[in-house]
Design an enzyme around this catalytic site. Structure first.
Site, PDB file in Angstrom:
ATOM      1  N   GLU A  68       0.864  -1.185   0.000  1.00  9.38           N
ATOM      2  CA  GLU A  68       0.000   0.000   0.000  1.00  9.38           C
ATOM      3  C   GLU A  68       0.895   1.227   0.000  1.00  9.38           C
ATOM      4  OE1 GLU A  68      -2.946   2.216   3.152  1.00  9.38           O
ATOM      5  OE2 GLU A  68      -3.146   0.034   2.960  1.00  9.38           O
ATOM      6  N   GLU A  73      -2.873  10.972   3.291  1.00 11.26           N
ATOM      7  CA  GLU A  73      -3.993  10.690   4.193  1.00 11.26           C
ATOM      8  C   GLU A  73      -4.043  11.833   5.181  1.00 11.26           C
ATOM      9  OE1 GLU A  73      -5.072   6.393   5.456  1.00 11.26           O
ATOM     10  OE2 GLU A  73      -2.882   6.565   5.541  1.00 11.26           O
TER      11      GLU A  73
END
Length: 185
Positions: A68, A73
């Site tokens: 990932e 974020e």
């Protein structure tokens, strides 16, 4: 709307929230390059916007073995954004490495950039590098030399979104807006 992708968060009549997740799995997958995403993040307390990537072999090997790459974020603190890599260690446990940077104007437009080569992954906020990791020489446990696909989403609450503003009324709408995504190879 007006050429802008808007991933909206809406408070429903039953008190829950609806949003969206957009992914390019089986539509656009790639390995290595520079990615530029011009986006504006939601400002509501409790939102968890993310611009990220997952290994295209996810259906076969699962997470975290597929890897990932979190380009951006934003968690509970709306004055920071973070980039993180996730992968599987030889003993089967998951590993991660991430760094954050100040983004005190989260509700304004910013360019989130990823530079991905066979030896490193770096991320930038408005041209300023804030994350770098060497990804060479550790096969087969680093999955970052395979194809990945994009996921853009906004979640609400939970461990990473934090406490949702209790004063939000039914019908409240906020959004992560994406002006463009560019991939250079």
């Amino acid at each position: 709307e007006a050429g802008i992708l808007k991933i909206k968060v809406r408070k429903e009549s039953n008190g829950s929230f609806t949003s969206a997740r957009i992914k390019t799995q089986d539509k656009f997958e790639f390995k290595y390059g520079r990615v530029e995403i011009r986006a504006k993040l939601p400002s509501v307390q409790g939102s968890w916007p993310a611009l990220w990537m997952v290994g295209a072999n996810f259906p076969e090997v699962g997470w975290p073995q597929c890897g990932e790459i979190d380009i951006m974020e934003q968690f509970e603190n709306k004055n920071k954004v973070k980039s993180t890599l996730h992968w599987k260690l030889p003993d089967g446990t998951s590993a991660e490495y991430g760094l954050d940077t100040t983004n005190s104007t989260s509700a304004d437009w910013h360019v989130y950039m990823l530079e991905w080569t066979s030896t490193h992954i770096k991320t930038y906020l408005d041209g300023n590098e804030f994350f770098s990791m060497n990804i060479s020489g550790v096969d087969p446990y680093y999955p970052f030399n395979e194809d990945f696909f994009f996921i853009f989403n906004v979640a609400m609450g939970g461990t990473n979104g934090g406490v949702i503003d209790p004063n939000l009324q039914q019908g409240y709408i906020d959004a992560m807006e994406v002006d463009y995504i560019r991939v250079y190879q």
